[in-house]
Design a protein around this motif. Structure first.
Motif, PDB file in Angstrom:
ATOM      1  N   HIS A  61       0.824  -1.219  -0.101  1.00  0.00           N
ATOM      2  CA  HIS A  61      -0.133  -0.104  -0.152  1.00  0.00           C
ATOM      3  C   HIS A  61       0.968   1.230   0.034  1.00  0.00           C
ATOM      4  O   HIS A  61       2.119   1.250   0.223  1.00  0.00           O
ATOM      5  N   GLY A  62       0.519   2.443  -0.302  1.00  0.00           N
ATOM      6  CA  GLY A  62       1.151   3.384  -0.236  1.00  0.00           C
ATOM      7  C   GLY A  62       1.703   3.941  -1.770  1.00  0.00           C
ATOM      8  O   GLY A  62       1.335   3.081  -2.751  1.00  0.00           O
ATOM      9  N   PRO A  63       2.560   4.927  -1.922  1.00  0.00           N
ATOM     10  CA  PRO A  63       3.044   5.161  -3.176  1.00  0.00           C
ATOM     11  C   PRO A  63       3.663   3.787  -3.935  1.00  0.00           C
ATOM     12  O   PRO A  63       4.491   3.232  -3.217  1.00  0.00           O
ATOM     13  N   GLY A  64       3.467   3.661  -5.241  1.00  0.00           N
ATOM     14  CA  GLY A  64       3.996   2.726  -6.024  1.00  0.00           C
ATOM     15  C   GLY A  64       3.692   1.380  -5.848  1.00  0.00           C
ATOM     16  O   GLY A  64       3.791   0.403  -6.594  1.00  0.00           O
ATOM     17  N   SER A  65       2.401   1.229  -4.751  1.00  0.00           N
ATOM     18  CA  SER A  65       2.034  -0.033  -4.430  1.00  0.00           C
ATOM     19  C   SER A  65       0.921  -0.576  -5.865  1.00  0.00           C
ATOM     20  O   SER A  65       0.972  -1.649  -6.047  1.00  0.00           O
ATOM     21  N   GLU A  66       0.507   0.679  -6.471  1.00  0.00           N
ATOM     22  CA  GLU A  66      -0.427   0.219  -7.691  1.00  0.00           C
ATOM     23  C   GLU A  66       0.256  -0.190  -8.978  1.00  0.00           C
ATOM     24  O   GLU A  66      -0.258  -0.716 -10.025  1.00  0.00           O
ATOM     25  N   ILE A  67       1.671   0.186  -8.564  1.00  0.00           N
ATOM     26  CA  ILE A  67       2.359  -0.499 -10.394  1.00  0.00           C
ATOM     27  C   ILE A  67       2.469  -2.005 -10.369  1.00  0.00           C
ATOM     28  O   ILE A  67       2.939  -2.518  -9.487  1.00  0.00           O
ATOM     29  N   THR A  68       2.148  -2.397 -11.374  1.00  0.00           N
ATOM     30  CA  THR A  68       2.113  -3.881 -11.832  1.00  0.00           C
ATOM     31  C   THR A  68       3.529  -4.335 -12.432  1.00  0.00           C
ATOM     32  O   THR A  68       4.501  -3.272 -12.820  1.00  0.00           O
ATOM     33  N   PRO A  69       3.922  -5.266 -12.179  1.00  0.00           N
ATOM     34  CA  PRO A  69       5.251  -5.883 -12.806  1.00  0.00           C
ATOM     35  C   PRO A  69       5.330  -5.471 -14.157  1.00  0.00           C
ATOM     36  O   PRO A  69       6.756  -5.063 -14.476  1.00  0.00           O
ATOM     37  N   ALA A  70       4.493  -5.470 -15.049  1.00  0.00           N
ATOM     38  CA  ALA A  70       4.573  -5.245 -16.173  1.00  0.00           C
ATOM     39  C   ALA A  70       5.069  -3.621 -16.523  1.00  0.00           C
ATOM     40  O   ALA A  70       5.963  -3.179 -17.319  1.00  0.00           O
ATOM     41  N   GLN A  71       4.337  -2.800 -15.652  1.00  0.00           N
ATOM     42  CA  GLN A  71       4.529  -1.427 -15.751  1.00  0.00           C
ATOM     43  C   GLN A  71       6.038  -0.916 -15.071  1.00  0.00           C
ATOM     44  O   GLN A  71       6.628  -0.006 -15.597  1.00  0.00           O
ATOM     45  N   ALA A  72       6.488  -1.650 -14.146  1.00  0.00           N
ATOM     46  CA  ALA A  72       7.949  -1.728 -13.803  1.00  0.00           C
ATOM     47  C   ALA A  72       8.969  -2.015 -14.714  1.00  0.00           C
ATOM     48  O   ALA A  72       9.713  -1.259 -14.909  1.00  0.00           O
ATOM     49  N   LEU A  73       8.561  -3.059 -15.315  1.00  0.00           N
ATOM     50  CA  LEU A  73       9.447  -3.360 -16.677  1.00  0.00           C
ATOM     51  C   LEU A  73       9.662  -2.584 -17.546  1.00  0.00           C
ATOM     52  O   LEU A  73      10.603  -2.068 -18.012  1.00  0.00           O
ATOM     53  N   ARG A  74       8.448  -1.762 -17.754  1.00  0.00           N
ATOM     54  CA  ARG A  74       8.443  -0.903 -18.969  1.00  0.00           C
ATOM     55  C   ARG A  74       8.945   0.270 -18.574  1.00  0.00           C
ATOM     56  O   ARG A  74       9.842   0.906 -19.200  1.00  0.00           O
ATOM     57  N   SER A  75       8.908   0.736 -17.282  1.00  0.00           N
ATOM     58  CA  SER A  75       9.573   2.181 -16.894  1.00  0.00           C
ATOM     59  C   SER A  75      10.974   1.689 -16.557  1.00  0.00           C
ATOM     60  O   SER A  75      11.750   2.438 -17.046  1.00  0.00           O
ATOM     61  N   TRP A  76      11.463   0.557 -16.261  1.00  0.00           N
ATOM     62  CA  TRP A  76      12.865  -0.016 -16.179  1.00  0.00           C
ATOM     63  C   TRP A  76      13.472   0.498 -17.949  1.00  0.00           C
ATOM     64  O   TRP A  76      14.644   0.960 -18.017  1.00  0.00           O
ATOM     65  N   ALA A  77      12.938  -0.284 -18.488  1.00  0.00           N
ATOM     66  CA  ALA A  77      13.318  -0.123 -19.996  1.00  0.00           C
ATOM     67  C   ALA A  77      13.627   1.306 -20.580  1.00  0.00           C
ATOM     68  O   ALA A  77      14.513   1.487 -21.210  1.00  0.00           O
ATOM     69  N   GLN A  78      12.258   1.998 -20.154  1.00  0.00           N
ATOM     70  CA  GLN A  78      12.389   3.474 -20.588  1.00  0.00           C
ATOM     71  C   GLN A  78      13.769   4.029 -20.043  1.00  0.00           C
ATOM     72  O   GLN A  78      14.347   5.034 -20.549  1.00  0.00           O
ATOM     73  N   ALA A  79      13.724   3.913 -18.825  1.00  0.00           N
ATOM     74  CA  ALA A  79      14.873   4.660 -17.915  1.00  0.00           C
ATOM     75  C   ALA A  79      16.380   4.257 -18.636  1.00  0.00           C
ATOM     76  O   ALA A  79      17.386   4.931 -18.490  1.00  0.00           O
ATOM     77  N   HIS A  80      16.412   2.918 -19.201  1.00  0.00           N
ATOM     78  CA  HIS A  80      17.833   2.628 -19.580  1.00  0.00           C
ATOM     79  C   HIS A  80      17.740   2.451 -21.089  1.00  0.00           C
ATOM     80  O   HIS A  80      18.616   1.849 -21.884  1.00  0.00           O
ATOM     81  N   GLY A  81      16.875   3.230 -21.731  1.00  0.00           N
ATOM     82  CA  GLY A  81      16.652   2.937 -23.451  1.00  0.00           C
ATOM     83  C   GLY A  81      17.576   3.890 -24.055  1.00  0.00           C
ATOM     84  O   GLY A  81      18.289   4.680 -23.518  1.00  0.00           O
TER      85      GLY A  81
END
Length: 806
Positions: free
Chosen positions: A306-326
């Motif tokens: 719960h709290g900030p970031g708890s609503e981020i799904t694994p797929a969204q987290a992976l997409r965010s990592w990919a964008q940050a390192h693209g």
């Protein structure tokens, strides 16, 4: 939970009850109509983690959150507030504090006894003071202090700036008894609520002169007589610090110091987590966080769900990592910044949650209730039938469940204006008005002339509500004949239309009209959404604000045959006799007459109820739609009030009543709307009282006209009242037999219900976050705190929040 209400000191010359403000936001009954019994009404127990004094450590400091620093330490001034009450409770004598059942109870720290010793020819009360009771300067508490306070508050000397004086004006004289420890008070006329007097009791140094009274006690109290003394007040730090009273003769205070700290409601979660406060009234959101924090104690360092970031799904987290390192540098920079922001928020939230584990949520019902106020001064609600229709459209059980159910508190609607469940004399008097009934509500509106299609009708030369019924003789007969002729013509036209309707000829025309209406509805929906964003929207009106509702011409549903005035009067007579308002001869007591028709709960038998608004549209009359101005506070601590307001609006929409909801800043809610009468519907709260005959009268007193044409409303912000209600309050205030006085209050409550100016909804929840090591503090319910018993449970746990932080 925070509710917005009216601040203390809005009326002079009365013992005024303060409506509750943000950070804190009482008052049975017709024979055969009650929906509850006095013997079955039980209050919710207090939750303060009680502990014997010997198990509580001596020493340390506790920090207690208040909304703001007190504007004055003089509880009898107009700007005294909840902080004034809280702080002076630890510093000054209260002779009869409320106990856990909401009854006044003699305080043995100050009194050995106090009782009525004579009733004829005058009421005389004899106070026997505790022989050890002294002011902090060493002087005995005695008759001179009683005399000075009486003279300051009796209302004869305008040099004293007082906000209330009820009871003191009834005192004829005060004198010394057989010795210095006895105070003899003689009343000029009987006063049942004599226990309400001299609390708090101020030293004669403060009440003895106007200068000392008006200015001397605003920022300091040099002389006190409680378990604590006032040590300092710092406006820059927002604190009032109390220290042990070395001259206190009662049980020694467990705490060395007690600090009251100004913390806004929105900042309390942060203040708790960083150790700034140990005790704080909180809202449901903060209570949920504390509950989650304690649940997560055994999570073994796992990420919180719960709290900030708890609503981020694994797929969204992976997409965010990919964008940050693209390879797209711009997109990567944006993604990295977002990830860093989220990481910091997660860390901060986790740190707060870890700190909140040290707190417990103590909950009960606050000694206050929330009501729906209906302004009966003008507009549609000046007609008592419309007020009763609004009241009977409400599902009060659902509203109580909305607020109290999620907190695990009993969700039962309040049944009295003058007492809360658990108090002596409480009895559900809502039967005087009637239970929730949509059809009856619709019939009442129809009887008042509000019909579907009424918004498209030209104005008639008649007065609103029951005023038209006051026309007698020839005019009334002509009106009835005209109505009958109109009904016959309409019915004939409908029959002809039904028998000779040409469906094929109308098909093309109807199709075009339907398309145009759909287009207009889409546009209106957009307009409605825009108005919501601006803080105003209208429920129950699908057209643009101010536009008349479409009338359906030639439809049978557009015709409503109203019961004749004679039938309405007969039905009203039955209800009035039930209420005890009529004599056996059927004459209406002159003191119970009021504008807007005879008091009662039901429309005349045979009155046609309008079709459901959701299916047939909003009601109207004389070319105007039935839309009520509903004012709600917009502050962050008033979310529950807004939720209740939205539900009320939806309930009213079902009977064809529109609501124009306006959300206003908390600070202007009372001043610019409630007190000024610039509203039709509003939600605010009244505190409980052990003295309903005294404290309830200014709230429900019939407004009196002033010389300038305005109304003197005292604290009756609904502007609804009758002479009979006033007389019942006056009789109860002078009745020294407690049982008889309670019966009079039940009769008054029944008439207040029938007048339908104030609809009690529920007792407010009381949620208090407390350091779990603290004892004898929390959700006190009715009872006044015993400040000398508050402390940490043992020496190892004792320590201020600052010590914990280190």
């Amino acid at each position: 939970m925070s509710h917005v209400g009216v601040p203390r000191g809005t009326v002079r010359k009365r013992r005024s009850l303060a409506l509750l403000t943000t950070g804190v936001l009482t008052i049975p009954v017709l024979a055969g109509c009650s929906s509850g019994g006095e013997e079955t009404a039980r209050g919710v127990p207090q939750d303060i983690a009680p502990a014997a004094r010997e198990t509580v450590a001596d020493g340390s400091t506790a920090n207690w959150a208040v909304d703001a620093l007190p504007a004055t330490f003089n509880a009898f001034q107009a700007d005294a507030d909840s902080a004034t009450t809280r702080i002076t409770g630890a510093l000054l004598p209260t002779l009869f504090p409320m106990d856990r059942t909401g009854q006044p109870k003699l305080n043995p720290d100050y009194l050995e006894s106090a009782k009525v010793i004579e009733r004829e020819p005058r009421q005389v009360v004899l106070y026997k003071l505790n022989q050890q009771a002294v002011w902090s300067d060493g002087r005995e508490i005695g008759a001179p202090d009683f005399v000075a306070q009486w003279r300051a508050l009796r209302g004869k000397d305008s040099a004293f700036w007082t906000a209330r004086n009820s009871g003191y004006e009834r005192i004829e004289k005060i004198e010394r008894g057989a010795d210095d420890l006895q105070v003899r008070v003689t009343f000029s006329k009987p006063y049942a609520d004599w226990r309400s007097l001299f609390s708090p009791l101020y030293p004669k140094e403060i009440t003895g002169s106007p200068d000392a009274f008006n200015d001397g006690a605003r920022t300091t109290l040099k002389t006190t007589a409680g378990p604590f003394v006032l040590k300092s007040m710092s406006k820059s730090e927002g604190t009032v610090t109390l220290a042990r009273n070395p001259r206190w003769w009662g049980d020694k205070a467990k705490l060395d110091t007690l600090v009251f700290r100004a913390v806004a409601a929105k900042d309390r979660t942060q203040a708790l987590s960083d150790g700034t406060v140990d005790i704080a009234d909180i809202d449901a959101a903060t209570a949920d966080r504390i509950t989650l924090a304690r649940r997560d104690r055994g999570s073994n360092g796992q990420p919180l769900n719960h709290g900030p970031g708890s609503e981020i799904t694994p797929a969204q987290a992976l997409r965010s990592w990919a964008q940050a390192h693209g390879s797209d540098e711009d997109a990567a920079e944006i993604a990295q910044a977002a990830r860093e922001k989220n990481r910091k928020a997660v860390v901060a939230y986790a740190t707060e949650q870890k700190a909140l584990r040290d707190f417990a949520v103590r909950k009960s019902l606050e000694p206050a209730y929330t009501q729906l106020a209906l302004n009966g001064e003008s507009g549609p609600l000046a007609d008592d039938r419309v007020r009763r229709a609004v009241a009977r459209a409400l599902d009060r059980q659902e509203l109580a469940q909305t607020v109290l159910g999620p907190l695990g508190l009993p969700a039962k609607p309040l049944g009295s204006h003058l007492a809360l469940a658990g108090q002596p004399g409480y009895k559900d008097g809502s039967g005087a008005l009637g239970e929730q009934n949509t059809k009856e509500a619709q019939a009442l509106l129809a009887d008042a002339g509000w019909t579907r299609g009424g918004a498209a009708e030209p104005p008639k030369d008649t007065k609103a509500g029951s005023e038209a019924e006051k026309k007698g003789g020839k005019d009334a007969e002509e009106d009835e004949d005209a109505e009958t002729e109109k009904t016959e013509k309409t019915e004939k036209a409908e029959k002809t239309d039904k028998d000779g309707k040409k469906a094929e000829e109308d098909s093309t025309e109807d199709s075009a009209d339907s398309a145009a209406e759909r287009k207009k509805a889409d546009q209106d929906s957009e307009d409605s959404a825009a108005s919501r964003d601006e803080g105003l929207y209208i429920v129950g009106d699908d057209n643009k604000p101010g536009a008349p509702a479409r009338a359906t011409v030639g439809s049978a549903s557009a015709v409503h045959v109203l019961a004749p005035a004679r039938t309405a009067a007969a039905q009203g007579t039955v209800l009035l006799r039930q209420a005890g308002v009529l004599g056996e001869d059927g004459a209406v007591a002159a003191t119970d007459k009021q504008p807007g028709g005879a008091a009662g709960a039901y429309a005349p038998v045979g009155t046609a109820a309008p079709a459901p608004a959701a299916a047939k549209g909003q009601l109207g009359k004389d070319g105007k739609t039935l839309t009520l101005r509903f004012v709600l506070p917009s502050g962050p601590g008033s979310q529950s009030l807004r939720s209740v307001g939205d539900k009320i609006a939806a309930m009213l929409e079902k009977i064809g009543v529109g609501t124009e909801i306006t959300k206003v800043p908390d600070e202007s809610y009372f001043k610019d709307h409630i007190a000024s009468g610039a509203y039709d519907l509003a939600l605010y709260s009244w505190p409980a009282t052990a003295y309903p005959a005294t404290d309830g009268r200014p709230i429900y007193a019939k407004p009196e006209p002033a010389t300038d044409g305005s109304l003197l409303v005292e604290q009756n912000y609904t502007r609804v009242g009758t002479d009979h209600i006033d007389q019942l309050f006056d009789k109860a205030a002078a009745e020294l037999d407690e049982k008889a006085a309670r019966e009079l209050m039940k009769q008054a409550d029944a008439r207040i219900w029938a007048a339908a100016g104030s609809i009690p909804l529920f007792q407010r929840p009381q949620l208090v976050a407390v350091d779990k090591k603290l004892a004898n503090v929390g959700a006190f319910g009715f009872a006044a705190p015993r400040y000398q018993d508050i402390g940490f449970k043992n020496r190892q746990a004792a320590g201020s929040p600052a010590d914990r932080k280190k």
